[in-house]
Design a protein around this motif. Structure first.
Motif, PDB file in Angstrom:
ATOM      1  N   GLU A 417      78.554  79.879  38.354  1.00 17.79           N
ATOM      2  CA  GLU A 417      78.178  79.191  39.588  1.00 17.79           C
ATOM      3  C   GLU A 417      77.922  77.708  39.316  1.00 17.79           C
ATOM      4  O   GLU A 417      78.364  76.837  40.086  1.00 17.79           O
ATOM      5  CB  GLU A 417      76.927  79.839  40.180  1.00 17.79           C
ATOM      6  CG  GLU A 417      76.424  79.187  41.463  1.00 17.79           C
ATOM      7  CD  GLU A 417      75.148  79.826  41.967  1.00 17.79           C
ATOM      8  OE1 GLU A 417      74.317  79.111  42.551  1.00 17.79           O
ATOM      9  OE2 GLU A 417      74.974  81.050  41.759  1.00 17.79           O
ATOM     10  N   SER A 457      79.633  87.136  45.715  1.00 19.13           N
ATOM     11  CA  SER A 457      79.168  86.023  44.885  1.00 19.13           C
ATOM     12  C   SER A 457      79.736  86.110  43.480  1.00 19.13           C
ATOM     13  O   SER A 457      80.064  85.090  42.866  1.00 19.13           O
ATOM     14  CB  SER A 457      77.639  85.999  44.847  1.00 19.13           C
ATOM     15  OG  SER A 457      77.129  87.102  44.116  1.00 19.13           O
ATOM     16  N   SER A 463      76.280  81.505  44.343  1.00 15.68           N
ATOM     17  CA  SER A 463      75.122  82.300  44.743  1.00 15.68           C
ATOM     18  C   SER A 463      75.334  82.874  46.140  1.00 15.68           C
ATOM     19  O   SER A 463      76.061  82.289  46.957  1.00 15.68           O
ATOM     20  CB  SER A 463      73.859  81.443  44.736  1.00 15.68           C
ATOM     21  OG  SER A 463      73.897  80.513  45.804  1.00 15.68           O
ATOM     22  N   PRO A 464      74.710  84.031  46.456  1.00 16.23           N
ATOM     23  CA  PRO A 464      74.849  84.629  47.791  1.00 16.23           C
ATOM     24  C   PRO A 464      74.451  83.668  48.911  1.00 16.23           C
ATOM     25  O   PRO A 464      75.127  83.588  49.937  1.00 16.23           O
ATOM     26  CB  PRO A 464      73.913  85.843  47.725  1.00 16.23           C
ATOM     27  CG  PRO A 464      73.872  86.208  46.289  1.00 16.23           C
ATOM     28  CD  PRO A 464      73.944  84.907  45.553  1.00 16.23           C
TER      29      PRO A 464
END
Length: 540
Positions: A417, A457, A463-464
């Motif tokens: 991420e 994700s 990230s969600p």
């Protein structure tokens, strides 16, 4: 307590005299009848079942001795007072043989008769109180029996009872399906905590519900009990375990079936640790120790595992230490957006923790990687509206993971991420559109499956929270709304086909509850499923 009494005498003056000699109700005695012959007395007794019967010997249709025989067939403890004008030893002897409480001669003095009845009443009352006390004690014992069983089984598992005869005696007293002479095996079951959003499936309630399910499935194959919070134990004991060679295979097969049933009912992961076979109850603690060691290996192989203690390999002393993680290679993979390279670097970094089977050590190694990335890149920006991730937040996210594979997956996701956000800054809107396109393609292909932000994700390495805001920004709707409209469009197509039922349409687009989907469909279209099908039929 009130005591019931029946009077039987063929002389009316005697019956009336006994009835009115005193106010029997004042002595807690209820007169249920005054019979004029033995046959009527038998009918009254059958109807009321009095505790005391006062009867004459000589009566028409059925004499007093025959009445006593009938009473004894129904109730051996009923008190019978024989009242007769015959002072003959044979009658008295026979009355005693039939269990008469006393034998009084007519005419009996009123005070003697009343005193005798009250004496018998006290005996009956005492017996009733004793029975009531026994009933209460029995109920208390039954209420406390599950707790006593659990305590005994936990003590047995911990090795607190070594005497074989004592184990057999307690097992018999607690009505347990255990024999100290037959082979057995300890199995430890962990409720791993990955439960569906149903609140009733969490905590102690779900543990005891799982225990009840196991008890139902295991039947007479041993005993199931709560070993500790979040953990059940099954002492498996059945004839097939006498074959020490095939028993591990059989137990693993049984545990697999039980695991499937539990997972289907509770939508949760259950890990099974199967201990070594114990030839008798005395070596059961060793079986429990091996089962506990086996189930702990779920931190290596992942949640929802079935692990045989006999299959575990012991670490070798002096094993070579795993190489240190190559931090330059991790940074290179992150700069290039090489997701596989990031995952490989994480696996290498966590390999010492894997060898030692220590979750906390894995978190420590993961934080070492994060610290290195933070120092090299001047922070841990991840595209969050709240600002850059802090090391404390990352530490918390890693600590929440329960197994080594989970820690590796979460650490990989976090680093991917961070890398993706860095690339986003380099590639601008094109990267965002590409990620949203990936999410839409995934939803169109897997719309029948439950929505999982975690899966999305992991797919795009964001990230969600970030993918939710990004999706809304690009499409003007939430991911949940998009999926719902997608499912409704698919349902409309299916409703145009003949032969498919309404509930089958709901199942086909990912809804297990057809009534709920009917409400969702109406909310978005203004019609329920049946109305829409009728409209389509009329149109065509």
């Amino acid at each position: 307590m009130r005591v019931k009494m029946l009077i039987a005498d063929d002389e009316q003056i005697i019956r009336e005299g006994i009835l009115h000699i005193v106010d029997w109700s004042a002595y807690n005695i209820e007169i249920v009848g005054a019979a004029r012959d033995g046959q009527q007395a038998r009918m009254m007794y059958d109807a009321h079942r009095p505790e005391i019967v006062m009867t004459d010997i000589r009566m028409p249709k059925l004499d007093g001795l025959e009445l006593m025989q009938h009473i004894r067939c129904l109730d051996e403890e009923a008190k019978v007072i024989v009242l007769s004008g015959y002072d003959e030893f044979a009658y008295a002897q026979q009355a005693v043989r039939y269990g008469a409480a006393d034998y009084l001669l007519k005419p009996a003095m009123p005070d003697v008769l009343v005193a005798k009845v009250l004496e018998i009443r006290d005996q009956v009352s005492k017996l009733q109180q004793e029975r009531e006390e026994q009933r209460r004690l029995h109920n208390r014992l039954n209420e406390g029996l599950p707790l006593l069983r659990e305590r005994f089984l936990r003590e047995l598992a911990a090795g607190g009872i070594a005497d074989r005869s004592l184990i057999e005696e307690k097992a018999r007293y607690l009505q347990l399906q255990l024999s100290p002479t037959l082979p057995c095996c300890a199995i430890v079951i962990d409720l791993d905590g990955r439960v569906t959003p149903d609140p009733a499936a969490h905590g102690e309630a779900s543990l005891y519900a799982a225990k009840a399910e196991l008890e139902e499935q295991c039947g007479l194959m041993g005993e199931v009990f709560v070993l500790s919070p979040g953990q059940l134990a099954w002492i498996a004991q059945f004839a097939e375990l006498q074959d020490g060679v095939d028993s591990p295979v059989l137990l693993k097969q049984l545990c697999s079936e039980l695991q499937s049933r539990l997972a289907a009912r509770f939508q949760a992961d259950f890990s099974f640790g199967i201990g070594t076979r114990s030839p008798d109850g005395q070596s059961l603690p060793a079986s429990f120790q091996s089962a506990m060691a086996a189930v702990k290996h779920k931190t290596i192989v992942g949640l929802g595992a079935i692990i045989l203690a006999d299959e575990l390999t012991q670490p070798q002393d002096g094993a070579a230490a795993c190489p240190e993680p190559s931090e330059p290679e991790l940074l290179k993979a992150m700069r290039e957006g090489d997701r596989d390279g990031i995952a490989a670097a994480v696996r290498q970094a966590l390999s010492p923790a894997l060898q030692r089977n220590e979750v906390d050590y894995a978190v420590l190694l993961g934080m070492k990687l994060i610290d290195h990335v933070s120092r090299e890149w001047g922070g841990l920006a991840s595209g969050r509206k709240e600002g850059p991730l802090t090391e404390y937040e990352l530490w918390q996210q890693l600590k929440r993971q329960q197994t080594l594979p989970d820690i590796a997956a979460e650490l990989t996701r976090l680093l991917q991420e961070i890398a993706a956000h860095r690339l986003e800054g380099e590639h601008g809107e094109a990267g965002q559109q590409r990620w949203v396109g990936q999410i839409i393609a995934h939803l169109q292909e897997h719309y029948q499956e439950p929505l999982s932000l975690k899966r999305l994700s992991e797919m795009v390495f964001l990230s969600p929270n970030y993918i939710c805001s990004l999706f809304k920004e690009e499409t003007g709707q939430t991911i949940s709304d998009y999926l719902t409209r997608l499912r409704i469009d698919r349902a409309k197509r299916l409703l145009s086909e003949h032969g498919i039922k309404v509930y089958e349409v709901a199942n086909a687009v990912g809804y297990t509850d057809s009534r709920y989907f009917n409400k969702v469909f109406k909310k978005y279209t203004g019609m329920n499923l049946s109305e829409y099908r009728s409209l389509r039929s009329d149109t065509f």
